[in-house]
Design an enzyme around this catalytic site. Structure first.
Site, mmCIF file in Angstrom:
data_model
loop_
_atom_site.group_PDB
_atom_site.id
_atom_site.type_symbol
_atom_site.label_atom_id
_atom_site.label_comp_id
_atom_site.label_asym_id
_atom_site.label_seq_id
_atom_site.Cartn_x
_atom_site.Cartn_y
_atom_site.Cartn_z
ATOM 1 N N ASP A 233 0.795 -1.243 0.000
ATOM 2 C CA ASP A 233 0.000 0.000 0.000
ATOM 3 C C ASP A 233 0.824 1.288 0.000
ATOM 4 O OD1 ASP A 233 -1.918 -1.944 0.243
ATOM 5 O OD2 ASP A 233 -2.842 -1.168 2.067
ATOM 6 N N CYS B 100 -2.408 -2.117 7.824
ATOM 7 C CA CYS B 100 -2.351 -3.084 6.723
ATOM 8 C C CYS B 100 -1.148 -4.012 6.802
ATOM 9 C CB CYS B 100 -2.422 -2.354 5.393
ATOM 10 S SG CYS B 100 -4.045 -1.600 5.150
ATOM 11 N N LYS C 281 -6.669 -4.872 -3.150
ATOM 12 C CA LYS C 281 -7.347 -5.489 -2.004
ATOM 13 C C LYS C 281 -8.395 -4.541 -1.422
ATOM 14 C CE LYS C 281 -3.626 -4.192 1.222
ATOM 15 N NZ LYS C 281 -4.371 -3.440 2.239
ATOM 16 N N GLU D 225 -4.635 -0.754 -1.445
ATOM 17 C CA GLU D 225 -5.963 -0.800 -0.821
ATOM 18 C C GLU D 225 -6.898 0.091 -1.625
ATOM 19 O OE1 GLU D 225 -6.158 0.360 3.311
ATOM 20 O OE2 GLU D 225 -8.357 0.326 3.301
HETATM 21 N N1 TIU Z 1 -2.808 0.616 4.150
HETATM 22 C C1 TIU Z 1 -3.297 0.964 5.327
HETATM 23 O O1 TIU Z 1 -2.670 0.800 6.375
HETATM 24 N N2 TIU Z 1 -4.545 1.572 5.328
HETATM 25 C C2 TIU Z 1 -4.993 2.383 6.322
HETATM 26 O O2 TIU Z 1 -6.141 2.803 6.311
HETATM 27 N N3 TIU Z 1 -4.106 2.742 7.286
HETATM 28 C C3 TIU Z 1 -4.268 3.639 8.288
HETATM 29 O O3 TIU Z 1 -3.383 3.712 9.129
HETATM 30 N N4 TIU Z 1 -5.332 4.393 8.331
#
Ligand code: TIU
Length: 227
Positions: free
Chosen positions: A27, A165, A132, A75
């Site tokens: 991500d 994530c 994802k 994401e």
């Molecule tokens: N990729 C991921 O960690 N998505 C999140 O929403 N992370 C946050 O820390 N908000």
């Protein structure tokens, strides 16, 4: 490359067979990492995430030079949000949330500028990109199939955010029998206290979810005498 190799790590050295090891880059999307993205718009400090970019790029380069597999994740959701649980969309009662026009296009929607991976870590052709809908990279994706087809048993894990994530994915991988090495300088959190706790949690109890090391220690083992 000859294996097996072993990297100094905590709670003890991480032994792996390079031909059965993939780099997972989780991500590293503009909306999380870049200045002016969705993450920063929510009031987060992106600096700790940005600090993970350069060491991750060095590890990415090393995997590419060694012709070891690299898998990226993002994401996000379909443009019609049919794969976004209403609970996820409602969470936070945000003025600008998932699917809404944000600073870099519609927030967490596939195909939008902010949803894509930052230029510094841009996937090369042939490197799978796993889209994802959740926090974990195994949930509702074909990641496990991709890894199985490549004969992967160990994962070197990088990306953001450490406690969300990255953690969810490492826990999912651990339950599926993968050995995970998390590089602490290649993962980042908006919250320093969460970064510290998340790293501790992985390596506690004899490595309950995996191992923790650094990019420098891994690169020394992978590229030992490289000038
Ligand atoms: N990729 C991921 O960690 N998505 C999140 O929403 N992370 C946050 O820390 N908000």
């Amino acid at each position: 490359m000859r294996g097996p190799l072993a990297v100094p790590a905590e709670p003890y050295e991480f032994a792996f067979e390079p031909s059965q090891t993939a780099l997972l880059v989780i991500d590293m999307q503009r909306d999380f990492v870049d200045r002016g993205g969705f993450g920063e718009m929510l009031g987060n400090d992106v600096a700790p995430l940005r600090r993970a970019v350069e060491p991750t790029r060095r590890v990415l380069d090393a995997f590419r030079r060694a012709r070891l597999p690299v898998v990226h994740t993002r994401e996000g959701h379909r443009p019609d949000l049919s794969d976004c649980p209403p609970s996820k969309r409602a969470r936070g009662k945000l003025a600008v949330g998932i699917g809404d026009p944000g600073p870099m296009g519609r927030v967490l929607v596939r195909g939008e500028h902010g949803h894509d991976i930052i230029d510094d870590l841009k996937p090369l052709p042939g490197e799978p990109v796993i889209d994802k809908p959740g926090k974990g990279a195994f949930y509702a994706t074909d990641l496990e199939l991709v890894l199985r087809d490549k004969g992967i048993r160990s994962l070197v894990v990088t990306g953001v955010t450490t406690e969300v994530c990255v953690h969810t994915t490492v826990r999912e991988a651990n339950d599926r029998g993968y050995e995970c090495l998390v590089l602490e300088d290649c993962v980042g959190s908006y919250f320093p206290e969460f970064q510290a706790a998340a790293i501790k949690m992985i390596k506690a109890q004899g490595g309950i979810f995996g191992w923790v090391s650094t990019s420098r220690q891994l690169l020394e083992v992978l590229e030992g005498g490289r000038p």
